[in-house]
Every structure is written in C-alpha cells, then in structure tokens.
Design an enzyme around this catalytic site. Structure first.
Site, PDB file in Angstrom:
ATOM      1  N   SER A   8     133.636  24.649 -84.689  1.00  0.00           N
ATOM      2  CA  SER A   8     133.216  25.004 -86.046  1.00  0.00           C
ATOM      3  C   SER A   8     131.947  25.835 -86.005  1.00  0.00           C
ATOM      4  O   SER A   8     130.884  25.352 -85.600  1.00  0.00           O
ATOM      5  CB  SER A   8     132.964  23.738 -86.865  1.00  0.00           C
ATOM      6  OG  SER A   8     132.309  24.087 -88.068  1.00  0.00           O
ATOM      7  N   HIS A  33     137.098  27.335 -86.080  1.00  0.00           N
ATOM      8  CA  HIS A  33     137.067  26.651 -87.377  1.00  0.00           C
ATOM      9  C   HIS A  33     135.984  27.282 -88.253  1.00  0.00           C
ATOM     10  O   HIS A  33     134.818  27.381 -87.852  1.00  0.00           O
ATOM     11  CB  HIS A  33     136.790  25.165 -87.159  1.00  0.00           C
ATOM     12  CG  HIS A  33     136.931  24.326 -88.388  1.00  0.00           C
ATOM     13  ND1 HIS A  33     138.151  23.899 -88.862  1.00  0.00           N
ATOM     14  CD2 HIS A  33     136.007  23.827 -89.241  1.00  0.00           C
ATOM     15  CE1 HIS A  33     137.972  23.166 -89.958  1.00  0.00           C
ATOM     16  NE2 HIS A  33     136.675  23.111 -90.212  1.00  0.00           N
ATOM     17  N   ASP A  35     134.203  27.164 -91.878  1.00  0.00           N
ATOM     18  CA  ASP A  35     133.965  26.319 -93.052  1.00  0.00           C
ATOM     19  C   ASP A  35     133.409  27.132 -94.206  1.00  0.00           C
ATOM     20  O   ASP A  35     132.284  27.622 -94.144  1.00  0.00           O
ATOM     21  CB  ASP A  35     132.937  25.238 -92.702  1.00  0.00           C
ATOM     22  CG  ASP A  35     133.512  24.154 -91.806  1.00  0.00           C
ATOM     23  OD1 ASP A  35     134.553  23.582 -92.169  1.00  0.00           O
ATOM     24  OD2 ASP A  35     132.913  23.891 -90.747  1.00  0.00           O
ATOM     25  N   MET A  37     132.104  26.959 -97.956  1.00  0.00           N
ATOM     26  CA  MET A  37     131.611  25.984 -98.946  1.00  0.00           C
ATOM     27  C   MET A  37     131.046  26.721-100.143  1.00  0.00           C
ATOM     28  O   MET A  37     130.322  27.705 -99.975  1.00  0.00           O
ATOM     29  CB  MET A  37     130.498  25.138 -98.338  1.00  0.00           C
ATOM     30  CG  MET A  37     130.887  24.414 -97.074  1.00  0.00           C
ATOM     31  SD  MET A  37     129.466  23.500 -96.455  1.00  0.00           S
ATOM     32  CE  MET A  37     130.169  22.797 -94.965  1.00  0.00           C
ATOM     33  N   HIS A  66     138.742  26.596 -93.316  1.00  0.00           N
ATOM     34  CA  HIS A  66     138.678  25.326 -94.063  1.00  0.00           C
ATOM     35  C   HIS A  66     137.951  25.589 -95.373  1.00  0.00           C
ATOM     36  O   HIS A  66     136.738  25.769 -95.389  1.00  0.00           O
ATOM     37  CB  HIS A  66     137.943  24.290 -93.201  1.00  0.00           C
ATOM     38  CG  HIS A  66     137.724  22.969 -93.852  1.00  0.00           C
ATOM     39  ND1 HIS A  66     136.834  22.031 -93.367  1.00  0.00           N
ATOM     40  CD2 HIS A  66     138.277  22.402 -94.964  1.00  0.00           C
ATOM     41  CE1 HIS A  66     136.849  20.956 -94.141  1.00  0.00           C
ATOM     42  NE2 HIS A  66     137.706  21.162 -95.124  1.00  0.00           N
ATOM     43  N   MET A  68     136.326  24.575 -98.605  1.00  0.00           N
ATOM     44  CA  MET A  68     135.740  23.477 -99.387  1.00  0.00           C
ATOM     45  C   MET A  68     135.254  24.098-100.682  1.00  0.00           C
ATOM     46  O   MET A  68     134.054  24.212-100.941  1.00  0.00           O
ATOM     47  CB  MET A  68     134.607  22.810 -98.589  1.00  0.00           C
ATOM     48  CG  MET A  68     135.138  21.913 -97.477  1.00  0.00           C
ATOM     49  SD  MET A  68     133.868  21.507 -96.254  1.00  0.00           S
ATOM     50  CE  MET A  68     134.016  22.925 -95.192  1.00  0.00           C
ATOM     51  N   MET A 138     139.576  14.453 -93.098  1.00  0.00           N
ATOM     52  CA  MET A 138     138.117  14.548 -92.937  1.00  0.00           C
ATOM     53  C   MET A 138     137.600  13.226 -92.381  1.00  0.00           C
ATOM     54  O   MET A 138     137.891  12.160 -92.925  1.00  0.00           O
ATOM     55  CB  MET A 138     137.438  14.844 -94.272  1.00  0.00           C
ATOM     56  CG  MET A 138     137.590  16.280 -94.758  1.00  0.00           C
ATOM     57  SD  MET A 138     137.114  17.572 -93.570  1.00  0.00           S
ATOM     58  CE  MET A 138     135.380  17.194 -93.305  1.00  0.00           C
ATOM     59  N   ASP A 176     138.116  16.424 -88.513  1.00  0.00           N
ATOM     60  CA  ASP A 176     136.923  17.250 -88.695  1.00  0.00           C
ATOM     61  C   ASP A 176     135.735  16.396 -89.118  1.00  0.00           C
ATOM     62  O   ASP A 176     135.743  15.795 -90.187  1.00  0.00           O
ATOM     63  CB  ASP A 176     137.246  18.309 -89.772  1.00  0.00           C
ATOM     64  CG  ASP A 176     136.102  19.280 -90.026  1.00  0.00           C
ATOM     65  OD1 ASP A 176     135.105  19.231 -89.286  1.00  0.00           O
ATOM     66  OD2 ASP A 176     136.239  20.086 -90.963  1.00  0.00           O
TER      67      ASP A 176
HETATM   68  C1  DX5 Z   1     131.856  19.492 -92.542  1.00  0.00           C
HETATM   69  C2  DX5 Z   1     132.646  20.615 -91.905  1.00  0.00           C
HETATM   70  C3  DX5 Z   1     132.808  20.483 -90.444  1.00  0.00           C
HETATM   71  C4  DX5 Z   1     131.538  20.507 -89.623  1.00  0.00           C
HETATM   72  C5  DX5 Z   1     131.770  19.638 -88.419  1.00  0.00           C
HETATM   73  O1  DX5 Z   1     131.996  19.573 -93.912  1.00  0.00           O
HETATM   74  O2  DX5 Z   1     133.938  20.679 -92.479  1.00  0.00           O
HETATM   75  O3  DX5 Z   1     133.734  21.450 -89.947  1.00  0.00           O
HETATM   76  O4  DX5 Z   1     131.146  21.781 -89.215  1.00  0.00           O
HETATM   77  O5  DX5 Z   1     130.587  19.542 -87.713  1.00  0.00           O
HETATM   78  P1  DX5 Z   1     130.322  18.349 -86.683  1.00  0.00           P
HETATM   79  O6  DX5 Z   1     131.347  18.446 -85.600  1.00  0.00           O
HETATM   80  O7  DX5 Z   1     128.931  18.653 -86.216  1.00  0.00           O
HETATM   81  O8  DX5 Z   1     130.414  17.053 -87.443  1.00  0.00           O
HETATM   82 ZN    ZN Z   2     135.536  21.924 -91.522  1.00  0.00          ZN
END
Ligand code: DX5
Ligand code: ZN
Length: 218
Positions: A8, A33, A35, A37, A66, A68, A138, A176
């Site tokens: 990620s 990955h 993310d 947000m 991903h 969010m 999650m 994740d």
């Molecule tokens: C959290 C993200 C994850 C995050 C995971 O909301 O969706 O993808 O980057 O990071 P680690 O592996 O550090 O928990």
């Molecule tokens: Zn994620």
C-alpha cells in the site's frame, strides 16, 4: 491459491514514490494497493487521479485501487480510464447502488471488488457473492495506515471463505490493515489470498520486507 502481496503506497515516501514503486516491482510483489480517501467516508484525505495517472506511466504492476469514498459510482469510469485494474469500493458507501457499481466497473473493463468495514457483518455480502471478483475484509478501521490488526477479523475471513466455497466460488479474499510478517499465516490459513501491507513493506527495506512477507529467505 497463490498468495499475492499488495504493497500500500499510503505508507510510501512520496518524495521518491516512483523509485519505491520500481523496487516493489523488483521485490516480487504483483499488485500495488492504492488507497483513495475523500475525507467523508473516512476522516482522512489521501490522493487521487493525478497521482494514479502519473504512476501508471512508469509501472506495469496490477493497480489495486481501494476507494474509501462516498458514492463510488460517480468515479468508476474515471478510475478505469487512468489505469485501475481492480476497483474495490465499500458496501457501506454505495447504499442502493451496489449492483450498478459492480456492473459499471465490469463494463469499464476492470475487476470489481467489494469491501466491508470491521463492524459490517459478513452476511451483508451474501447478495453479492458470485458477482464480484474480490472481497476485501478490512482488518482495521479504514482511514489510516499503521494501525493494529483487529483479531476478530480472522473469523470473518474464515466465514467468508466458507460461504464462497459452499457456493463453489474461488473468489479472491483480500485483507487490509495491520498485517505483518509475524501473523500473515493467520490470515492466509483463514482463507485470504491477497494481502495488503503498508508499514510492513515501506518501513525499512522494501525488498527484504516483501520477501519476508512472501516467506522467502533474504
Ligand atoms: C487503511 C488502508 C490501508 C493501509 C494499510 O485505511 O486501507 O491500505 O494503507 O496500512 P498498514 O499495512 O500499515 O496497516
Ligand atoms: Zn486499503
């Protein structure tokens, strides 16, 4: 099932993002990955389209996006156009639009994933099993990297794999949040096969970390 590591980039050093993505590729990880947000579905804001289209030019890794964000349907075509291979959205963010979101992701030529937060029961996925390519459980509250794995997730992974197997489905299960080399076997034994890791990849040597997660010697 083959285990896939999906580093990620939320945990990457954005000053040298391109170099780090190249190291991810060399390390043997197959996915990246990403993310996204929006500050609404989750409290934080990460990055969006310009970053993804820019890194797409330099990388042939499988882009595991991903989302969010609230009402993900609004942006499906845009994420497909800029290079997503898999688009995963949250069940909780797509009320009344889940089927249309899945269909539009597929029509845009991408794989479709659906995700549930820690408080959402696995049963909420029942109508969508067989319609998606991946289920993302999650294992922390979405929003931030570097949190601790929630132990109750293991049972949710096991239950999801059981429901899929009962239906003759071999859908990918992604996990994740808070995954480290120390307990990766816990989630794979429960039935997960796509493993996201942020801090566990980008803190220290990317190559050594990915090898450790893959269970290889350095
Ligand atoms: C959290 C993200 C994850 C995050 C995971 O909301 O969706 O993808 O980057 O990071 P680690 O592996 O550090 O928990
Ligand atoms: Zn994620």
């Amino acid at each position: 099932m083959e285990m896939i590591i999906s580093p990620s980039i939320l945990a990457a050093d954005f000053n040298i993002l391109g170099e780090q993505i190249q190291e991810v590729k060399r390390s043997g990880a197959k996915y990246l990955h990403i993310d996204v947000m929006d500050g609404m579905f989750v409290p934080s804001i990460s990055f969006g389209m310009p970053v993804i289209s820019s890194i797409r030019k330099q990388s042939d890794l499988f882009f595991d996006v991903h989302l969010m964000i609230v009402e993900p349907l609004r942006y499906v075509e845009e994420f497909a156009r800029i290079g997503a291979d898999l688009i995963t959205f949250h069940l909780e963010a797509a009320e009344g639009q889940v089927e249309e979101t899945i269909n539009r992701i597929h029509q845009a030529g991408c794989k479709a994933g659906i995700s549930i937060k820690p408080a959402t029961p696995v049963e909420a996925l029942l109508p969508w099993l067989g319609k998606v390519d991946l289920i993302l459980i999650m294992t922390v509250e979405p929003g931030f990297g570097g949190q601790k794995y929630i132990p109750a997730s293991t049972e949710k992974i096991r239950e999801t794999r059981r429901l899929l197997t009962e239906r003759g489905l071999s859908t990918d299960i992604e996990v994740d949040g808070g995954i480290t080399a120390d307990h990766i076997s816990l989630v794979t034994e429960a039935g997960a096969n796509v493993i996201v890791a942020g801090s566990a990849v980008f803190r220290g040597s990317i190559t050594e970390n990915v090898h450790r997660l893959l269970g290889q010697r350095q």
